[in-house]
Design an enzyme around this catalytic site. Sequence first.
Site, PDB file in Angstrom:
ATOM      1  N   ASN A   1      11.171  -9.132   7.236  1.00 46.82           N
ATOM      2  CA  ASN A   1      11.458  -8.723   8.606  1.00 46.82           C
ATOM      3  C   ASN A   1      10.867  -9.754   9.556  1.00 46.82           C
ATOM      4  OD1 ASN A   1      12.753  -6.223   8.025  1.00 46.82           O
ATOM      5  ND2 ASN A   1      10.755  -5.380   7.495  1.00 46.82           N
TER       6      ASN A   1
ATOM      7  N   ILE B   1       0.824  -1.219   0.000  1.00 43.88           N
ATOM      8  CA  ILE B   1       0.000   0.000   0.000  1.00 43.88           C
ATOM      9  C   ILE B   1       0.857   1.268   0.000  1.00 43.88           C
ATOM     10  CG2 ILE B   1      -0.260   0.329   2.512  1.00 43.88           C
ATOM     11  CD1 ILE B   1      -3.301   0.683   1.966  1.00 43.88           C
TER      12      ILE B   1
ATOM     13  N   GLU C   1       6.124  -5.129  11.287  1.00 44.44           N
ATOM     14  CA  GLU C   1       4.956  -4.452  11.855  1.00 44.44           C
ATOM     15  C   GLU C   1       3.682  -5.270  11.753  1.00 44.44           C
ATOM     16  OE1 GLU C   1       4.707  -0.619  10.060  1.00 44.44           O
ATOM     17  OE2 GLU C   1       6.443   0.134  11.164  1.00 44.44           O
ATOM     18  N   VAL C   2       3.557  -6.054  10.693  1.00 44.11           N
ATOM     19  CA  VAL C   2       2.333  -6.841  10.520  1.00 44.11           C
ATOM     20  C   VAL C   2       2.634  -8.280  10.951  1.00 44.11           C
ATOM     21  CG1 VAL C   2       0.571  -7.622   8.901  1.00 44.11           C
ATOM     22  CG2 VAL C   2       1.587  -5.350   8.623  1.00 44.11           C
TER      23      VAL C   2
ATOM     24  N   HIS D   1       5.333 -12.166   5.804  1.00 42.65           N
ATOM     25  CA  HIS D   1       5.307 -11.604   4.459  1.00 42.65           C
ATOM     26  C   HIS D   1       6.726 -11.420   3.971  1.00 42.65           C
ATOM     27  CE1 HIS D   1       4.980  -8.448   7.512  1.00 42.65           C
ATOM     28  NE2 HIS D   1       5.713  -7.661   6.725  1.00 42.65           N
TER      29      HIS D   1
ATOM     30  N   HIS E   1       8.792  -9.189   1.219  1.00 43.68           N
ATOM     31  CA  HIS E   1       8.752  -8.039   0.319  1.00 43.68           C
ATOM     32  C   HIS E   1       9.555  -8.386  -0.938  1.00 43.68           C
ATOM     33  CE1 HIS E   1       7.622  -5.000   3.550  1.00 43.68           C
ATOM     34  NE2 HIS E   1       8.160  -5.949   4.313  1.00 43.68           N
TER      35      HIS E   1
HETATM   36  P1  5GP Z   1       6.831  -4.915   7.720  1.00 42.37           P
HETATM   37  O1  5GP Z   1       7.299  -3.603   8.271  1.00 42.37           O
HETATM   38  O2  5GP Z   1       5.934  -5.650   8.681  1.00 42.37           O
HETATM   39  O3  5GP Z   1       7.958  -5.777   7.199  1.00 42.37           O
HETATM   40  O4  5GP Z   1       5.985  -4.570   6.424  1.00 42.37           O
HETATM   41  C1  5GP Z   1       4.612  -4.339   6.425  1.00 42.37           C
HETATM   42  C2  5GP Z   1       4.232  -3.775   5.070  1.00 42.37           C
HETATM   43  O5  5GP Z   1       2.828  -3.849   4.948  1.00 42.37           O
HETATM   44  C3  5GP Z   1       4.623  -2.303   4.887  1.00 42.37           C
HETATM   45  O6  5GP Z   1       5.477  -2.192   3.754  1.00 42.37           O
HETATM   46  C4  5GP Z   1       3.276  -1.607   4.674  1.00 42.37           C
HETATM   47  O7  5GP Z   1       3.324  -0.558   3.735  1.00 42.37           O
HETATM   48  C5  5GP Z   1       2.379  -2.736   4.227  1.00 42.37           C
HETATM   49  N1  5GP Z   1       0.971  -2.564   4.547  1.00 42.37           N
HETATM   50  C6  5GP Z   1       0.458  -2.185   5.755  1.00 42.37           C
HETATM   51  N2  5GP Z   1      -0.883  -2.155   5.691  1.00 42.37           N
HETATM   52  C7  5GP Z   1      -1.222  -2.553   4.440  1.00 42.37           C
HETATM   53  C8  5GP Z   1      -2.489  -2.718   3.782  1.00 42.37           C
HETATM   54  O8  5GP Z   1      -3.570  -2.522   4.341  1.00 42.37           O
HETATM   55  N3  5GP Z   1      -2.442  -3.134   2.477  1.00 42.37           N
HETATM   56  C9  5GP Z   1      -1.269  -3.385   1.825  1.00 42.37           C
HETATM   57  N4  5GP Z   1      -1.335  -3.776   0.558  1.00 42.37           N
HETATM   58  N5  5GP Z   1      -0.060  -3.213   2.424  1.00 42.37           N
HETATM   59  C10 5GP Z   1      -0.045  -2.815   3.715  1.00 42.37           C
END
Ligand code: 5GP
Length: 125
Positions: free
Chosen positions: A97, A40, A105-106, A110, A112
Amino acid sequence: MPVDSKQPYDDQNIFARILRGELPAKTVMESQHSLAFHDISPLAPIHVLVIPKGHYVCWDDFSASASDAEIADFTRTIGQVAAAVGADQQGYRILSNTGKRSGQEVPHLHVHVFGGQPLGPMLAK
Ligand code: 5GP
C-alpha cells in the site's frame, strides 16, 4: 491516519522501532538492507512483512531514492521469504500500500507477502 507519500519520515513509527529492537517482532529473515517478520494481525495463514532497513516512507520514496544495492537486496529478500515460508509452492501475493488512498497505515515502506490459502480476487469491487 493514512500515510501521505510526501510526508517526511517519522523515526518513531512502529517499524522503525522494530528495526531498533525497541519493539519485538517474529523475524523470518534478515539481510544487509532488509528485515522480514510476521504480521501481528495476519490476514492469511502466511502473512509476512518485508521492510527495508533504510528510512523510506513508501514505494514512491524507495523507488526514487534507495540505492541499487538496497533495491536489489529488498527484491531478492521478498523472493527468499516466500520460499522460506513455503509460499512459493502454492502461489502467493505481494502487495504494498502506498499513500493516502491505498490504506497504508505504517509510514515505513513494507511489502506484504500473503499465502497459505487461495487468495481470491485481487481487489474487492
Ligand atoms: P498497511 O495497512 O500499512 O499496508 O499495513 C500495516 C501492517 O502492519 C498491518 O497488516 C498490521 O497488522 C501490521 N502491524 C501493525 N503494527 C504491527 C506491529 O507492531 N508488529 C507487526 N509485526 N505488525 C504490525
